[in-house]
Design a protein around this motif. Structure first.
Motif, PDB file in Angstrom:
ATOM      1  N   LEU A   9       0.825  -1.205   0.000  1.00  0.00           N
ATOM      2  CA  LEU A   9       0.000   0.000   0.000  1.00  0.00           C
ATOM      3  C   LEU A   9       0.858   1.253   0.000  1.00  0.00           C
ATOM      4  O   LEU A   9       0.502   2.261  -0.627  1.00  0.00           O
ATOM      5  CB  LEU A   9      -0.930  -0.005   1.210  1.00  0.00           C
ATOM      6  N   ARG A  10       2.005   1.215   0.648  1.00  0.00           N
ATOM      7  CA  ARG A  10       2.922   2.357   0.616  1.00  0.00           C
ATOM      8  C   ARG A  10       3.417   2.621  -0.791  1.00  0.00           C
ATOM      9  O   ARG A  10       3.596   3.778  -1.193  1.00  0.00           O
ATOM     10  CB  ARG A  10       4.127   2.111   1.531  1.00  0.00           C
ATOM     11  N   ARG A  11       3.650   1.568  -1.540  1.00  0.00           N
ATOM     12  CA  ARG A  11       4.094   1.748  -2.932  1.00  0.00           C
ATOM     13  C   ARG A  11       2.959   2.220  -3.823  1.00  0.00           C
ATOM     14  O   ARG A  11       3.175   2.950  -4.795  1.00  0.00           O
ATOM     15  CB  ARG A  11       4.665   0.432  -3.468  1.00  0.00           C
ATOM     16  N   GLU A  12       1.734   1.799  -3.491  1.00  0.00           N
ATOM     17  CA  GLU A  12       0.579   2.130  -4.326  1.00  0.00           C
ATOM     18  C   GLU A  12       0.101   3.564  -4.112  1.00  0.00           C
ATOM     19  O   GLU A  12      -0.363   4.222  -5.045  1.00  0.00           O
ATOM     20  CB  GLU A  12      -0.556   1.152  -4.009  1.00  0.00           C
ATOM     21  N   ALA A  13       0.177   4.059  -2.878  1.00  0.00           N
ATOM     22  CA  ALA A  13      -0.304   5.404  -2.565  1.00  0.00           C
ATOM     23  C   ALA A  13       0.564   5.993  -1.463  1.00  0.00           C
ATOM     24  O   ALA A  13       0.922   5.310  -0.510  1.00  0.00           O
ATOM     25  CB  ALA A  13      -1.767   5.356  -2.110  1.00  0.00           C
ATOM     26  N   ARG A  14       0.876   7.267  -1.567  1.00  0.00           N
ATOM     27  CA  ARG A  14       1.756   7.902  -0.591  1.00  0.00           C
ATOM     28  C   ARG A  14       1.014   8.116   0.727  1.00  0.00           C
ATOM     29  O   ARG A  14      -0.138   8.537   0.750  1.00  0.00           O
ATOM     30  CB  ARG A  14       2.240   9.239  -1.135  1.00  0.00           C
ATOM     31  N   PHE A  15       1.690   7.819   1.831  1.00  0.00           N
ATOM     32  CA  PHE A  15       1.192   8.098   3.173  1.00  0.00           C
ATOM     33  C   PHE A  15       2.255   8.943   3.877  1.00  0.00           C
ATOM     34  O   PHE A  15       3.436   8.575   3.868  1.00  0.00           O
ATOM     35  CB  PHE A  15       0.964   6.812   3.963  1.00  0.00           C
ATOM     36  N   ALA A  16       1.851  10.049   4.482  1.00  0.00           N
ATOM     37  CA  ALA A  16       2.821  10.926   5.134  1.00  0.00           C
ATOM     38  C   ALA A  16       2.131  11.723   6.222  1.00  0.00           C
ATOM     39  O   ALA A  16       0.904  11.793   6.297  1.00  0.00           O
ATOM     40  CB  ALA A  16       3.460  11.871   4.111  1.00  0.00           C
ATOM     41  N   LEU A  17       2.938  12.314   7.093  1.00  0.00           N
ATOM     42  CA  LEU A  17       2.476  13.292   8.073  1.00  0.00           C
ATOM     43  C   LEU A  17       3.103  14.635   7.718  1.00  0.00           C
ATOM     44  O   LEU A  17       4.308  14.695   7.490  1.00  0.00           O
ATOM     45  CB  LEU A  17       2.905  12.885   9.483  1.00  0.00           C
ATOM     46  N   PRO A  18       2.312  15.723   7.653  1.00  0.00           N
ATOM     47  CA  PRO A  18       0.871  15.777   7.859  1.00  0.00           C
ATOM     48  C   PRO A  18       0.100  15.061   6.757  1.00  0.00           C
ATOM     49  O   PRO A  18       0.496  15.079   5.587  1.00  0.00           O
ATOM     50  CB  PRO A  18       0.567  17.274   7.872  1.00  0.00           C
ATOM     51  N   ALA A  19      -1.016  14.460   7.164  1.00  0.00           N
ATOM     52  CA  ALA A  19      -1.764  13.587   6.268  1.00  0.00           C
ATOM     53  C   ALA A  19      -2.291  14.315   5.044  1.00  0.00           C
ATOM     54  O   ALA A  19      -2.409  13.724   3.970  1.00  0.00           O
ATOM     55  CB  ALA A  19      -2.921  12.945   7.036  1.00  0.00           C
ATOM     56  N   ALA A  20      -2.634  15.599   5.175  1.00  0.00           N
ATOM     57  CA  ALA A  20      -3.220  16.326   4.055  1.00  0.00           C
ATOM     58  C   ALA A  20      -2.267  16.476   2.886  1.00  0.00           C
ATOM     59  O   ALA A  20      -2.695  16.776   1.773  1.00  0.00           O
ATOM     60  CB  ALA A  20      -3.696  17.700   4.508  1.00  0.00           C
ATOM     61  N   ARG A  21      -0.967  16.255   3.109  1.00  0.00           N
ATOM     62  CA  ARG A  21      -0.015  16.357   2.008  1.00  0.00           C
ATOM     63  C   ARG A  21       0.122  15.044   1.244  1.00  0.00           C
ATOM     64  O   ARG A  21       0.917  14.952   0.322  1.00  0.00           O
ATOM     65  CB  ARG A  21       1.352  16.802   2.544  1.00  0.00           C
ATOM     66  N   SER A  22      -0.640  14.041   1.646  1.00  0.00           N
ATOM     67  CA  SER A  22      -0.533  12.772   0.924  1.00  0.00           C
ATOM     68  C   SER A  22      -1.870  12.107   0.689  1.00  0.00           C
ATOM     69  O   SER A  22      -1.996  11.279  -0.213  1.00  0.00           O
ATOM     70  CB  SER A  22       0.380  11.805   1.700  1.00  0.00           C
ATOM     71  N   SER A  23      -2.878  12.415   1.490  1.00  0.00           N
ATOM     72  CA  SER A  23      -4.119  11.640   1.472  1.00  0.00           C
ATOM     73  C   SER A  23      -5.157  12.258   0.553  1.00  0.00           C
ATOM     74  O   SER A  23      -5.254  13.474   0.428  1.00  0.00           O
ATOM     75  CB  SER A  23      -4.679  11.525   2.892  1.00  0.00           C
TER      76      SER A  23
END
Length: 558
Positions: A206-220
């Motif tokens: 899932l990390r490869r499929e979609a970016r996950f980061a903090l703050p969340a709004a910059r990736s979600s």
């Protein structure tokens, strides 16, 4: 820290006697244990002035008075002195704006990131650590560099070793012994170990499929994120075939620890984000060698140390004991009424702009004629209640076999979240008095909050003693005093649909709430007239990085 629907059995609030029965120990009357029978442990409630906040329940206090006791004028006014409000103040000062004031309800700033002194020792009342921030949290990185906690050495970033959590960092009381780490491993069958590895592989995919980061709004916000947001973490785990009890306990614990509610309540997006936005998921025997970027920063008073660093430069611009009761955005100015808890009088502030750094449900109550999206947010965003108990010990506790005493100590199967040792960062190896900070996320809903306010402090004292009776039977003998902090609305809970709601909710100017300012990637705050809104609620995920970034964005763009 940690829907207004019936509580599941697993998270139902238990009376001390019922909890003790489940733990296999006798109900506690005052205290019990090795040499502790008959002793009385002093204590009481500390840290949250509920009577101030509950003034907002009376509609009469929300109306404009005929004549306030005094009036004051500033260029920018900040309502709320949690991390978001403090970060907004810092951002204003970075822009050269010094004519501002910050109004905070409590007598110390920081919100959930506050500390206290118990028996002369510092300890946290809420958030107790900050993970080393990743590149998406560049505002936090810049500030840590400003504080001297982060610096460039031989081409790489390093952090002050005195603030990085010392080893050993965490352990689990499992099968009557302590083990290193919080994932159950000792005596776990091969099928469970295989599920650990498969879950780690799924997170990595899932990390490869979609970016996950903090703050969340910059990736979600991708289709992957929104699909995960549409169901509970429990439902997703069941559909993926992750049913090993030890794995499910650990994942539920992680959700309660980070979001204030368990895996049956939070969304699958939240559950996946917990691991995918950091360093994945690894069983201990498969984990790669740790590096400094995977560490956490902590202090005896927890994130209270960070809150104080933000507050110190503000001087008398920080107005404590102020209950914001009305915020009205007019054509030419903002008018704010605040009750001064120290003098018992009402004061009126006027400003060209107001940063509303208050939780969504409070903002919707105090903003005059709130926009529809603010009312909707107050209804849509659930909040969790927490209890935090600090207990002062006159000497270290005796220990059960296994792993050495650690900073974070958790009991397998407990409805609580274990404790951290405020003395863990000491450099002296000599045994000394310390403070243990015990956490319990209670879940959501008015019934939970009513129970929280109605029970005496001794209820939580007895719950703590019963919870830790297995690993620490001598705790009643060593405990000298307890301070119980109740957080009625501690943090927003990322339940299913919260991410989708925030993605589609427009600000008054029609721009997405989660849009960015191209020059620096600042998260654009939601706005209404002369008001801008800054709080971790607008991320749907209540951690330091989210609150700081939201506040910084509001201050940078006000």
């Amino acid at each position: 820290m940690k829907r207004d629907a019936p509580l599941t059995t697993r998270r139902r609030l238990l009376g001390a006697a019922a909890w003790a029965s489940l733990a296999g120990v006798a109900p506690l009357a005052g205290c019990s244990g090795a040499g502790g029978a008959g002793r009385v442990i002093d204590g009481g409630f500390a840290g949250v002035a509920f009577e101030r906040g509950h003034r907002l329940r009376d509609p009469a206090n929300l109306a404009a008075p005929a004549a306030p006791a005094r009036t004051r004028r500033v260029q920018v006014l900040i309502a709320g002195g949690g991390v978001a409000g403090l970060a907004a103040a810092r951002a204003l000062r970075q822009r050269g704006i010094e004519d501002f004031a910050l109004l905070e309800l409590e007598d110390t700033p920081g919100g959930n990131s506050r500390g206290l002194q118990l028996a002369g020792l510092p300890c946290p009342m809420g958030a107790h650590y900050l993970p080393v921030p990743g590149p998406a949290a560049f505002e936090v990185q810049d500030w840590l560099e400003e504080l001297g906690l982060r610096r460039r050495v031989a081409g790489r970033w390093v952090y002050d070793e005195r603030t990085l959590c010392h080893s050993p960092q965490e352990r689990l009381f499992f099968q009557d012994a302590w083990q290193d780490g919080l994932l159950p491993l000792q005596g776990v069958d091969a099928g469970t170990l295989a599920q650990y590895r498969r879950f780690g592989a799924r997170i990595e995919a899932l990390r490869r499929e979609a970016r996950f980061a903090l703050p969340a709004a910059r990736s979600s916000g991708s289709a992957v994120h929104l699909a995960l947001d549409a169901e509970t973490f429990d439902a997703w785990l069941a559909r993926e075939g992750f049913d090993a009890p030890h794995l499910r306990w650990y994942l539920d614990y992680c959700c309660r620890d980070d979001f204030g509610a368990g895996s049956a309540t939070v969304s699958a997006w939240a559950g996946v984000h917990y691991f995918a936005s950091r360093h994945g998921f690894h069983a201990a025997q498969d984990a790669p060698a740790a590096d400094e970027s995977e560490g956490v920063l902590t202090w005896p008073e927890g994130n209270g140390w960070l809150a104080q660093r933000l507050a110190e430069p503000l001087g008398d611009r920080l107005q404590l004991g102020r209950v914001v009761q009305r915020i009205e955005s007019g054509r030419h100015a903002v008018e704010v009424d605040a009750w001064d808890a120290h003098s018992g009088t009402l004061e009126r502030w006027t400003a060209a702009h107001c940063i509303v750094a208050l939780p969504s449900f409070v903002a919707a109550r105090v903003v005059a004629q709130p926009p529809d999206w603010l009312r909707a947010a107050a209804r849509a965003l659930p909040h969790a209640s927490w209890v935090v108990v600090n207990v002062a010990l006159d000497a270290p506790l005796h220990d059960r076999p296994g792993a050495a005493p650690s900073w974070d100590n958790v009991v397998y199967g407990s409805p609580a979240l274990g404790y951290v040792d405020a003395g863990h960062q000491r450099l002296s190896p000599a045994p000394a008095p310390t403070v243990l900070t015990w956490y319990h996320a209670l879940g959501t809903g008015p019934a939970v909050r009513a129970h929280l306010f109605q029970t005496p402090w001794t209820h939580w004292r007895d719950a703590l003693l019963a919870d830790l009776a297995g690993p620490h039977p001598d705790l009643p003998l060593r405990a000298q005093r307890m301070a119980v902090t109740r957080h009625g609305h501690a943090m927003v809970v990322p339940a299913p649909g919260v991410l989708a709601f925030l993605r589609r909710m427009p600000a008054s100017n029609g721009a997405s709430m989660l849009s960015k300012k191209e020059s620096r990637g600042w998260l654009a705050p939601p706005r209404a007239g002369r008001l801008s809104f800054a709080h971790a609620d607008w991320s749907g995920y209540s951690v330091f990085e989210e609150a700081f970034t939201r506040g910084h964005g509001a201050g940078a763009l006000a």
